[in-house]
Design an enzyme around this catalytic site. Structure first.
Site, PDB file in Angstrom:
ATOM      1  N   PRO A 196       0.822  -1.219   0.000  1.00  0.00           N
ATOM      2  CA  PRO A 196       0.000   0.000   0.000  1.00  0.00           C
ATOM      3  C   PRO A 196       0.861   1.277   0.000  1.00  0.00           C
ATOM      4  O   PRO A 196       0.342   2.362  -0.214  1.00  0.00           O
ATOM      5  CB  PRO A 196      -0.812  -0.099   1.296  1.00  0.00           C
ATOM      6  CG  PRO A 196      -0.630  -1.481   1.806  1.00  0.00           C
ATOM      7  CD  PRO A 196       0.634  -2.024   1.211  1.00  0.00           C
TER       8      PRO A 196
ATOM      9  N   GLU B 116       1.689  -9.387   6.254  1.00  0.00           N
ATOM     10  CA  GLU B 116       2.845  -8.822   6.937  1.00  0.00           C
ATOM     11  C   GLU B 116       3.691  -7.961   6.012  1.00  0.00           C
ATOM     12  O   GLU B 116       3.544  -8.003   4.803  1.00  0.00           O
ATOM     13  CB  GLU B 116       3.689  -9.946   7.541  1.00  0.00           C
ATOM     14  CG  GLU B 116       3.786 -11.149   6.615  1.00  0.00           C
ATOM     15  CD  GLU B 116       3.935 -12.479   7.334  1.00  0.00           C
ATOM     16  OE1 GLU B 116       4.115 -12.490   8.546  1.00  0.00           O
ATOM     17  OE2 GLU B 116       3.894 -13.501   6.653  1.00  0.00           O
TER      18      GLU B 116
ATOM     19  N   ARG C 241      -3.588  -7.441 -21.301  1.00  0.00           N
ATOM     20  CA  ARG C 241      -4.548  -7.088 -22.359  1.00  0.00           C
ATOM     21  C   ARG C 241      -3.976  -6.072 -23.343  1.00  0.00           C
ATOM     22  O   ARG C 241      -4.515  -5.901 -24.431  1.00  0.00           O
ATOM     23  CB  ARG C 241      -5.878  -6.603 -21.761  1.00  0.00           C
ATOM     24  CG  ARG C 241      -5.779  -5.306 -21.023  1.00  0.00           C
ATOM     25  CD  ARG C 241      -7.094  -4.969 -20.330  1.00  0.00           C
ATOM     26  NE  ARG C 241      -8.143  -4.525 -21.256  1.00  0.00           N
ATOM     27  CZ  ARG C 241      -8.172  -3.327 -21.822  1.00  0.00           C
ATOM     28  NH1 ARG C 241      -7.213  -2.447 -21.603  1.00  0.00           N
ATOM     29  NH2 ARG C 241      -9.163  -2.992 -22.616  1.00  0.00           N
TER      30      ARG C 241
ATOM     31  N   ASP D 173     -10.127   2.875 -24.847  1.00  0.00           N
ATOM     32  CA  ASP D 173     -10.451   2.672 -23.437  1.00  0.00           C
ATOM     33  C   ASP D 173     -10.539   3.981 -22.689  1.00  0.00           C
ATOM     34  O   ASP D 173      -9.844   4.938 -23.010  1.00  0.00           O
ATOM     35  CB  ASP D 173      -9.303   1.918 -22.730  1.00  0.00           C
ATOM     36  CG  ASP D 173      -9.295   0.454 -23.046  1.00  0.00           C
ATOM     37  OD1 ASP D 173     -10.311  -0.053 -23.498  1.00  0.00           O
ATOM     38  OD2 ASP D 173      -8.237  -0.159 -22.829  1.00  0.00           O
TER      39      ASP D 173
END
Ligand code: 6GU
Length: 246
Positions: A87, A114, A152, A167
């Protein structure tokens, strides 16, 4: 492309790698994907991969030895991008997906519950990525998200080569609304312009709807986009329409 995934939970990848586009990409030979359980590289008799943090505190920390050894057993690892998933990493984006899709070899390091010993970050990983500002139980789901969005983009993976280019995000704008048959469903009609066969008008309508949707939902994206004169005119129309609704 070669992709190696170091994880303590290789079974988590089974469904994702054996379905849909990721399955087809492997069958076509566009990518070879392997999972490696780095517990297999633990040298002690209990096959431990984590230990208590020096200095005390809650939780456990992934030891450097099994992860270094598992990476060093991968042929050509020294030329690969070695991507740690945490994160605290740089926020993953379509731009980063496009950058990674040009590489030959990606190695993903997935922790679970962890943290990683800091020496993995400092002396093994070349990149550290996060998929957003929320906490997952491990890097596995993040690795799947990144692998899906990178694979992709590889040549020959999407049937229609044009579909990746229009996209959301790759154009800098969100996608315009799409409709298919029937023309009328429960009294809800498809916008008349799309039935007109007037290609110039359809293109203009789509551009305007993409701009409107981006302005209303993701104005932050517009700040990074440069506009053609047509787009500037359309934005002015949109802003006037919104003013008139107030
Ligand atoms: Cl890459 N890992 C974990 N554990 N949580 C996350 C993440 C990664 N990205 C967002 N949340």
């Amino acid at each position: 492309m070669k992709i190696d995934i170091l994880t303590l939970f290789p079974e988590m990848f089974d469904g994702v790698l054996q379905s849909s586009i990721l399955k087809k990409a492997q069958e076509k030979g566009a990518v070879v994907i392997s999972t490696i359980n780095f517990r297999d590289y633990s040298t002690n008799k209990h096959k431990t991969v984590d230990d208590y943090p020096y200095g005390g505190g809650h939780g456990m920390v992934l030891k450097p030895e099994p992860i270094f050894s598992a990476v060093e057993a991968i042929p050509g690892y020294d030329k690969a991008r070695i991507i740690m998933l945490t994160p605290q990493g740089e926020r993953f984006s379509q731009k980063k997906a496009e950058e990674l899709s040009k590489e030959k070899h990606l190695i993903f390091l997935c922790g679970h519950y962890e943290g990683f010993d800091e020496r993995i970050r400092d002396h093994l990983a070349t990149d550290e990525l996060s998929i957003g500002d929320y906490v997952l139980t491990g890097g596995e789901l993040a690795a799947m998200v990144i692998i899906d969005s990178v694979v992709r983009l590889l040549p020959g993976v999407l049937g229609n080569e044009g579909s990746a280019k229009t996209d959301s995000f790759s154009t800098g704008l969100l996608e315009y609304p799409q409709y298919t048959r029937p023309e009328e469903f429960r009294g809800y009609r498809v916008p008349e312009v799309l039935l007109s066969g007037h290609h110039r008008k359809i293109e203009r309508w789509r551009k305007k709807e993409a701009l409107k949707r981006t302005l209303l939902r993701r104005p932050d994206l517009l700040a990074e986009t440069s506009f053609t004169q047509e787009e500037k005119d359309l934005l002015e129309e949109i802003i006037k329409e919104i003013e008139n609704q107030k």
